[in-house]
Design an enzyme around this catalytic site. Structure first.
Site, PDB file in Angstrom:
ATOM      1  CG  ASP A  91     -26.708 -27.568 -25.134  1.00 25.66           C
ATOM      2  OD1 ASP A  91     -25.488 -27.715 -25.355  1.00 25.66           O
ATOM      3  OD2 ASP A  91     -27.240 -27.928 -24.076  1.00 25.66           O
ATOM      4  CG  HIS A  92     -23.244 -25.236 -23.885  1.00 28.23           C
ATOM      5  ND1 HIS A  92     -24.193 -26.178 -23.624  1.00 28.23           N
ATOM      6  CD2 HIS A  92     -22.904 -24.698 -22.697  1.00 28.23           C
ATOM      7  CE1 HIS A  92     -24.405 -26.225 -22.314  1.00 28.23           C
ATOM      8  NE2 HIS A  92     -23.645 -25.330 -21.725  1.00 28.23           N
ATOM      9  CG  ASP A 156     -24.106 -28.105 -18.217  1.00 25.66           C
ATOM     10  OD1 ASP A 156     -23.600 -27.459 -19.150  1.00 25.66           O
ATOM     11  OD2 ASP A 156     -24.800 -27.587 -17.325  1.00 25.66           O
ATOM     12  NE  ARG A 444     -23.080 -21.368 -12.822  1.00 21.75           N
ATOM     13  CZ  ARG A 444     -22.703 -22.583 -13.117  1.00 21.75           C
ATOM     14  NH1 ARG A 444     -22.205 -22.839 -14.288  1.00 21.75           N
ATOM     15  NH2 ARG A 444     -22.804 -23.522 -12.223  1.00 21.75           N
ATOM     16  CB  SER A 640     -18.733 -24.135 -15.670  1.00 23.49           C
ATOM     17  OG  SER A 640     -18.262 -25.090 -16.561  1.00 23.49           O
ATOM     18  NE  ARG A 642     -16.863 -23.268 -18.385  1.00 20.93           N
ATOM     19  CZ  ARG A 642     -17.327 -22.013 -18.308  1.00 20.93           C
ATOM     20  NH1 ARG A 642     -16.505 -20.993 -18.266  1.00 20.93           N
ATOM     21  NH2 ARG A 642     -18.614 -21.765 -18.293  1.00 20.93           N
TER      22      ARG A 642
END
Ligand code: MIC
Ligand code: SF4
Length: 747
Positions: A91-92, A156, A444, A640, A642
């Site tokens: 999706d990203h 996520d 965000r 995030s 990440r």
């Protein structure tokens, strides 16, 4: 899946009874779910805010940007198949440019290598694979996998979206996911509990989004750290399951570990409409275990660490921004603030959708506003972009004429993906340094997030308010009280949005885009080309050499907000999420240098060179064998999940990150990668560090849980200043530090 849920529910009565008996008190919902998933009841300590919970997780979800590292780390563990049901969602990486179908084709070509890697690894290791175009991870999880009383982790930060179906769904770094897939229990600090008592009923322009934007203002971006937000009360039942998902999703913006709603009829209906009537029936049977105990509801103050009261009947629509999701005010107050601050009132783009707000109900209510404007002869005064959350939503809004309404108003429907929410937005209407305003229904709004430009002021609100603002083209319009001039010059006023929560005819089906794993994964090859610029197999980080950190230079002292978007920006850099060396060039590109005020650059104190990107300085020091530290402000690593924001510093030589406070996921990510995360015992310690200082961290051989650590600052004039610091490492996590990373400790 139903068998797994049945077994979990069957185990709950006895487990919950034991907890009630031993603690001699009733249980909240979050506690019930935690108790039902504890790895070992006998050895588990249950102290909120202190103990480390070891939990058995029902499910793991990964998206394509963080999933690459999660899988690369899982592969290092040498297992042949994942130990828990897991899925990957593409999706990203889809860039929004010209609209759904062209954008999709471009993405499939551009990202072919990464998709092939994710697909083959999924097939090999027993992971379900959702192809690009199938939808955004959290929406797809809500439609297919989330269930009341479950516990899942996802790579996520908005994984808590699953709380809309009564699940504890928690965002983690890829290392956590890799370990759980390899069969280890999952560890997390026992969160404190915030109870949110909802009374009344949403009405007028107020929507679920306003519950959470209001809470963002109340709790601030740090207020939920290491806490679970548990909603309850009669107001909860007045909110649809997807509306609850919106509220839980954006709990990430206050730093909450997760958010959850009790099981109710709205969830049962949603489960039925999404083809899971069997789960609904089962949950009905076990209802009492999927809601807080009645005594908790009678006297919540006794059982939650904090209590917030919200009367939904009096809630107004809210809008937050720019630059931080806790900059909140009711929509009618915005115009005055815009004038006061000199923000550009003209709206350059209006965007709806994303994982936060792309349910059928959201689209229906936004379309209701769109319809009214169209009937009055109006058109959008600004580009209006729509990102549906999933293929089901896309096909259904197409079938039900909602898409046509948006298009008639002047909107463009983008692919079912993250797109502009994560900076995958090719924008050509404003210059990079041009201050401009956008509004969206996303979650965000950190500087640079949507289009890579820190000059863009991004405001967040509900999709229906965004749609009304798109007609006005200016922040000075108040959709609740104001009027717009119609084509005939007569004033036109919107009536409050309305819309069914679920499609009357059920969801339309398209290409669902799911590929199951191979029966026999042993025969599947996972290809990573040696010369790839997008993927790189990982090599273990070196072990700790047993020595204190002596006289290390400061690579960066960050000032103010240092989110993961500042440490490891996304957008164009998403391209290198599977290639640690490449992506490390983005390190600290958005961080504001406290010594010079510039973003992304600093002074190489070893050579005297100024205005050098931080990654370049770090690479220079790395070749010289010199390690370094980071000094940071409040809520460091906000945002995030990440782990690149921890892996790149580790890869380029960071030993310690010393800050006023951390966001939960990032602090764990640093620990996992073998960096020492420290906080000042006294926040004033932050002010002591100057750019030519050297920093030592001493007594590391004696590193022990709860024992403070000494940081020494060596000043250029020969003075030494001692700054006491704390850490939250457990015994096991100290093991990770010694081994060089959690993964090294495993193998
Ligand atoms: C985000 O919303 O910031 C992201 C992009 O979804 C991230 C994950 C990532 O950086 O890949 C998140 O929320 O964890
Ligand atoms: Fe995607 Fe945005 Fe949701 Fe993150 S917040 S998962 S980038 S839509």
């Amino acid at each position: 899946m139903i068998e797994q849920i049945r077994a979990l529910y069957a185990s709950m009565p006895e487990r919950l009874a034991r907890a009630r008996r031993e603690w001699n008190r009733p249980l909240t919902l979050a506690e019930k779910i935690l108790v039902a998933h504890v790895h070992e009841w006998k050895t588990q300590v249950w102290e909120r805010g202190k103990a480390q919970l070891r939990l058995r997780v029902d499910r793991v979800a990964m998206q394509d940007a963080t999933g690459q590292m999660a899988l690369l780390q899982f592969m290092q563990a040498g297992k042949s198949r994942v130990a828990v049901p897991s899925t990957v969602h593409c999706d990203h990486l889809i860039r929004a440019q010209t609209g759904a179908s062209e954008d999709m084709q471009r993405a499939v070509t551009e990202n072919n290598e990464v998709y092939a890697f994710l697909h083959s690894a999924s097939r090999k290791y027993g992971i379900g694979f959702w192809r690009p175009g199938s939808g955004i991870i959290h929406q797809v999880v809500l439609e297919n996998y989330a269930f009341p009383g479950g516990l899942m982790i996802g790579t996520d930060s908005h994984t808590p979206n699953g709380g809309g179906l009564g699940m504890l769904a928690i965002g983690v770094g890829g290392a956590d996911a890799g370990e759980v897939m390899a069969g280890l229990p999952w560890e997390v600090l026992h969160p404190k509990l915030v109870g949110v008592h909802l009374t009344g009923k949403l009405s007028g322009w107020a929507s679920p989004k306003d519950v959470i934007t209001y809470l963002c203002g109340l709790l601030t971006v740090r207020g939920g750290t290491n806490k679970i937000i548990e909603y309850f009360g009669p107001g909860a039942e007045s909110i649809s399951a997807t509306g609850k998902g919106t509220i839980c999703n954006m709990g990430a913006e206050v730093g909450a570990t997760t958010s959850v709603f009790p099981f109710d009829d709205r969830m049962a209906t949603y489960l039925q409409v999404t083809d899971r009537g069997d789960v609904a029936t089962l949950a009905e049977q076990y209802r009492e275990h999927l809601v807080p105990d009645p005594e908790v509801l009678k006297d919540p103050k006794r059982f939650y660490d904090e209590l917030v009261e919200i009367d939904l009947s009096t809630l107004e629509p809210h809008i937050v921004g720019p630059h931080s999701p806790d900059r909140d005010r009711p929509v009618p107050h915005l115009a005055a603030e815009v004038r006061k601050n000199g923000w550009p009132a003209q709206i350059k783009a209006a965007l709806i959708g994303s994982c936060t707000n792309s349910s059928y109900e959201d689209m229906r209510r936004a379309a209701h506003i769109a319809m009214q404007g169209i009937k009055a002869g109006l058109r959008a005064k600004t580009p209006f972009l729509i990102t549906p959350g999933s293929e089901r939503i896309y096909q259904t809004i197409k079938r039900d004429g909602i898409m046509a309404t948006f298009e008639q108003m002047g909107g463009t429907v983008l692919a079912n993906a993250c797109g502009p929410c994560i900076g995958q937005w090719k924008r050509s209407d404003v210059g990079r340094e041009e201050t401009n305003t956008i509004v969206s229904s996303f979650n965000r709004n950190f500087p640079g997030r949507n289009d890579g430009s820190a000059a863009t002021l991004s405001f967040l609100t509900s999709p229906e308010i965004v749609t009304a603002l798109a007609f006005a083209g200016t922040l000075e319009f108040d959709p609740v009280h104001g009027t717009l001039p119609g084509p005939d010059g007569r004033p036109f006023r919107f009536t409050p949005p309305q819309g069914e929560e679920l499609p009357r005819e059920g969801f339309a089906r398209g290409e669902e885009g799911y590929d199951p794993p191979a029966e026999n994964g042993a025969t599947v090859e996972v290809a990573v080309a040696a010369d790839s610029e997008r993927l790189q197999l990982l090599r273990p980080f070196p072990r700790w050499d047993g020595k204190d950190f002596e006289r290390l230079p400061i690579l960066v002292k960050t000032q103010g907000k240092t989110t993961t978007d500042h440490i490891s920006p996304a957008g164009a850099w998403l391209r290198y999420r599977g290639h640690l060396d490449r992506i490390s060039d983005n390190m600290f590109l958005g961080a504001v240098n406290a010594f010079t005020g510039e973003a992304g650059k600093g002074v190489n104190v070893l050579t005297g060179e100024t205005g050098v990107p931080f990654a370049k300085i770090a690479r220079d020091w790395k070749t010289k064998g010199i390690a370094w530290v980071v000094i940071g402000d409040e809520n460091y690593g906000e945002g995030s999940s990440r782990e690149h924001a921890a892996m790149s510093p580790r890869y380029l030589g960071a030993k310690a990150v010393i800050v006023k406070s951390f966001a939960r996921i990032h602090e764990t990510n640093l620990k996992k990668q073998g960096i020492l995360p420290l906080t000042f015992a006294d926040p004033k310690g932050y002010a002591q560090f100057e750019h030519a200082d050297r920093v030592s961290v001493v007594g590391l051989q004696a590193l022990a849980p709860g024992r403070p650590v000494e940081v020494r600052i060596h000043k250029p004039d020969g003075r030494t200043v001692t700054v006491p610091a704390r850490h939250t490492l457990t015994d096991e996590q100290i093991g990770w530090f010694r081994a060089g990373s959690a993964l090294n400790a495993l193998t």
